[in-house]
Design a protein around this motif. Structure first.
Motif, PDB file in Angstrom:
ATOM      1  N   TYR A 420       0.831  -1.210   0.000  1.00 50.83           N
ATOM      2  CA  TYR A 420       0.000   0.000   0.000  1.00 50.83           C
ATOM      3  C   TYR A 420       0.866   1.262   0.000  1.00 50.83           C
ATOM      4  O   TYR A 420       0.519   2.278  -0.656  1.00 50.83           O
ATOM      5  N   ALA A 421       1.964   1.261   0.744  1.00 51.90           N
ATOM      6  CA  ALA A 421       2.829   2.433   0.792  1.00 51.90           C
ATOM      7  C   ALA A 421       3.432   2.725  -0.570  1.00 51.90           C
ATOM      8  O   ALA A 421       3.497   3.875  -1.009  1.00 51.90           O
ATOM      9  N   ILE A 422       3.884   1.654  -1.282  1.00 50.25           N
ATOM     10  CA  ILE A 422       4.460   1.852  -2.621  1.00 50.25           C
ATOM     11  C   ILE A 422       3.396   2.318  -3.591  1.00 50.25           C
ATOM     12  O   ILE A 422       3.617   3.210  -4.427  1.00 50.25           O
ATOM     13  N   ASN A 425       2.809   5.860  -3.142  1.00 53.88           N
ATOM     14  CA  ASN A 425       4.046   6.636  -3.251  1.00 53.88           C
ATOM     15  C   ASN A 425       4.488   7.175  -1.890  1.00 53.88           C
ATOM     16  O   ASN A 425       5.036   8.267  -1.794  1.00 53.88           O
ATOM     17  N   HIS A 426       4.251   6.428  -0.820  1.00 55.91           N
ATOM     18  CA  HIS A 426       4.771   6.791   0.506  1.00 55.91           C
ATOM     19  C   HIS A 426       6.046   5.982   0.726  1.00 55.91           C
ATOM     20  O   HIS A 426       6.062   4.969   1.437  1.00 55.91           O
ATOM     21  N   ILE A 429       7.361   5.396   4.345  1.00 58.57           N
ATOM     22  CA  ILE A 429       6.669   4.321   5.066  1.00 58.57           C
ATOM     23  C   ILE A 429       7.133   2.963   4.536  1.00 58.57           C
ATOM     24  O   ILE A 429       7.324   2.010   5.301  1.00 58.57           O
ATOM     25  N   SER A 430       7.325   2.867   3.236  1.00 56.79           N
ATOM     26  CA  SER A 430       7.798   1.611   2.660  1.00 56.79           C
ATOM     27  C   SER A 430       9.180   1.250   3.194  1.00 56.79           C
ATOM     28  O   SER A 430       9.448   0.107   3.559  1.00 56.79           O
ATOM     29  N   ARG A 431      10.076   2.240   3.264  1.00 57.66           N
ATOM     30  CA  ARG A 431      11.431   1.977   3.778  1.00 57.66           C
ATOM     31  C   ARG A 431      11.392   1.537   5.229  1.00 57.66           C
ATOM     32  O   ARG A 431      12.085   0.597   5.633  1.00 57.66           O
ATOM     33  N   MET A 432      10.545   2.207   6.036  1.00 57.02           N
ATOM     34  CA  MET A 432      10.441   1.831   7.446  1.00 57.02           C
ATOM     35  C   MET A 432       9.845   0.431   7.599  1.00 57.02           C
ATOM     36  O   MET A 432      10.260  -0.346   8.465  1.00 57.02           O
ATOM     37  N   THR A 433       8.864   0.098   6.745  1.00 55.55           N
ATOM     38  CA  THR A 433       8.235  -1.226   6.831  1.00 55.55           C
ATOM     39  C   THR A 433       9.240  -2.319   6.488  1.00 55.55           C
ATOM     40  O   THR A 433       9.308  -3.359   7.162  1.00 55.55           O
TER      41      THR A 433
END
Length: 621
Positions: A420-422, A425-426, A429-433
């Motif tokens: 969902y983050a990708i 375009n978040h 959040i994607s990197r943190m996940t």
């Protein structure tokens, strides 16, 4: 009174002794400390007033000497022939007037100005409308028309002036100045026919005030009409003294009092003032009260701390004595209460009392409980075994479910969040996940405890990415040569507890700002250095932890024997990390606390071995 006696009689022995200590030790200490504080404060204030009053008196003497010197320097103008010619009504041609002005400027003005940096300008003005001015020392460009008009206004009220008088503050261009005047009379008629007007800058007066006070407090000057003649704050020069302060300064020619300079500020100041005999000024000193009694506050705190320590020691001694009396009875009461509730699992018979009767009572009590336990031991033991078996079965089932279901559910959930983050375009959040998923996989993995340094570095990078997302100003410096990460062995979860310790303890009470991880290769081991710029440790705490780390490497020693309560880090803890490394690779490897000081940060070193194909002899300590 009877009620009070009954309530006191119902107290335990410990409580009674505590009340007696408070009444007969604590209260006298408090009363004596209050009396000492009050009397010493008054003595300090009196000493401060007397000492600083002498400074103000010296400032007055210096100001009077300065004014007297100015007055003496104007005497040559009174009977000088050129001055008499300037005051006379005899007409002069323009050339004669030019020569006279040149003669006055070269002989009289230059003589007065020579060697003095406090004179801005000099003017001669006579009732015959003649004026001679010299303002070459004045800064900037001046409108001499304004100065001439001002001089004529002084001349118009010459009858109201004394022979030598301080006229007050004025402005020569943008510069505030102090103006003085000397009346000049004609020798033939003995009538006052002119004025010598001198404009002075305030630097010399400021130097007198600062030199006498040594700059330790503010000394300022108030004129006879309530105007501030000089103040260290140049913005206040020429302003009027506030009415409440003016009344107190004018009430007496010399005194001291306390006041709040700013109603919105609780800081109190002592005001000492003395009136100048020659100039008619009032010299005022503002002394912050905190600077006068600051040492007294420190002494008072030390005294109160000493009294508190004495009271604490007294309470500890008396409490220990009363505990030796009441402890056996209280212990027996608790044991009997446990037996009343059916609890026959009592502590071992390790009690030793000086009282023979008390020892006999305890021996009888234990014999009674032993007999009761013998009768129910078999039934109780079987019940315990049955319960333990049920609990172990449930725990085993739960661990099995967690190991198979929870990780898959967690990883799938994190992958969904990442998707969902990708999609939206978040990327943050994607990197943190991804970092969080990597940490969970690494922590939950059931692989062996020995890993490559490469895995530990990847794990700590994921952890620091999450911390940087939390602390935006956190600076992370990672300097580890990639050539060694696959050649150095480590124990799983070696770096995270040390780094986590930095955030929990190293930056306690403030935002983390820096953490650095570097490495260096030595001949027999690989060293990882972790440093921060946090709170650091006091010397005693640093020595305590270093002793604990050193004692942990000896065979048979208790690793946590010297670890103080509350010093363990989050997760595995510093001592556990050191123990795991020492037990896995040998006593030459492990954790070392290299440096730490208050507000300078902490430096840890972790010593690790190379892989089997490298030289792996232990590091020397």
């Amino acid at each position: 009174m009877n009620k009070q006696r009954m309530s006191f009689g119902n107290l335990t022995i410990n409580q009674r002794l505590f009340v007696l200590i408070i009444v007969f030790i604590g209260l006298p200490f408090f009363l004596l400390g209050s009396f000492w504080y009050q009397s010493s404060t008054e003595a300090i204030e009196k000493f401060a007033v007397d000492t600083n009053k002498r400074i103000i008196e010296q400032t007055n003497v210096s100001l009077d000497s300065y004014i007297n010197n100015l007055e003496n320097s104007t005497y040559p103008f009174i009977h000088n022939p050129q001055i008499q010619q300037f005051l006379s009504a005899q007409p002069l041609t323009p050339y004669q007037y030019f020569q006279l002005a040149k003669k006055v400027e070269d002989d009289l003005f230059a003589q007065m100005i020579y060697g003095r940096s406090d004179i801005i300008g000099i003017s001669l003005v006579a009732s015959n409308k003649r004026q001679i001015t010299d303002y070459e020392q004045a800064p900037g460009l001046l409108n001499m028309t304004d100065i001439r008009k001002r001089n004529l206004s002084y001349l118009s009220r010459m009858d109201q002036l004394s022979d030598f008088q301080i006229l007050g503050l004025s402005k020569v261009g943008p510069t505030p100045s102090l103006t003085i005047a000397r009346k000049l009379y004609d020798n033939s008629s003995f009538l006052y026919k002119g004025l010598l007007v001198v404009d002075l800058n305030l630097q010399q007066i400021g130097a007198i005030c600062t030199n006498d006070s040594l700059g330790s407090f503010n000394v300022w000057i108030m004129g006879s009409e309530g105007q501030i003649i000089y103040h260290p704050d140049s913005s206040l020069i020429g302003t009027e003294v506030e009415e409440s302060l003016l009344r107190r300064l004018e009430s007496r020619s010399s005194s001291s009092f306390f006041r709040h300079q700013d109603p919105a500020s609780p800081a109190e100041k002592m005001v000492i003032h003395e009136q100048s005999r020659m100039a008619g000024w009032t010299v005022v000193a503002d002394l912050p009260l905190s600077s006068l009694i600051g040492n007294l506050i420190t002494q008072r705190n030390y005294s109160l701390a000493a009294a508190a320590v004495l009271i604490g020691i007294s309470l500890a001694l008396v409490g220990g004595f009363s505990l030796s009396l009441t402890r056996p009875l209280v212990m027996l009461q608790k044991l009997m209460a446990r037996v009343e509730k059916g609890d026959f699992v009592l502590p071992a018979k390790t009690h030793s009392f000086r009282n023979n009767e008390m020892r006999a009572v305890f021996h009888s009590f234990y014999r009674m409980t032993d007999e009761l336990k013998r009768l129910i031991r078999e039934v109780h033991t079987s019940q315990l075994k049955e319960r333990e078996l049920i609990i172990k079965q449930k725990e085993s089932a739960l661990r099995s479910m967690q190991s198979h279901i929870n990780p898959h559910f967690l990883y799938n959930s994190l992958e969904i969040i990442n998707s969902y983050a990708i999609a939206d375009n978040h990327m943050e959040i994607s990197r943190m996940t991804r970092a969080l998923a990597h940490m969970f996989r690494y922590n939950i993995s059931h692989a062996g405890s020995i890993v490559l340094l490469r895995d530990e570095i990847a794990h700590i990078q994921a952890y620091l990415e999450l911390q940087q997302a939390r602390f935006r100003k956190l600076e992370v410096e990672l300097d580890v040569d990639e050539r060694f990460v696959t050649r150095v062995q480590a124990v799983r979860l070696t770096l995270q507890p040390i780094v986590e310790n930095v955030f929990i303890h190293g930056y306690r009470g403030r935002k983390p700002r820096y953490i650095g991880i570097s490495a260096r290769a030595e001949s027999s081991c690989f060293v990882i250095v972790i440093r921060d710029e946090g709170n650091g440790m006091p010397p005693e705490k640093l020595a305590r932890i270093q002793r604990a780390l050193q004692s942990a490497v000896y065979p048979g020693g208790d690793l946590h024997a010297e670890e103080p309560q509350g010093e363990a880090t989050s997760g595995i803890g510093l001592m556990n990390v050191h123990e795991r490394l020492a037990l896995t690779f040998g006593s030459g490897y492990g954790l070392q606390l290299i440096h730490s000081a208050p507000d300078e940060g902490t430096i840890f070193e972790i010593r690790l071995p190379y892989t089997a194909d490298e030289e792996a002899s232990a590091c020397t300590n």
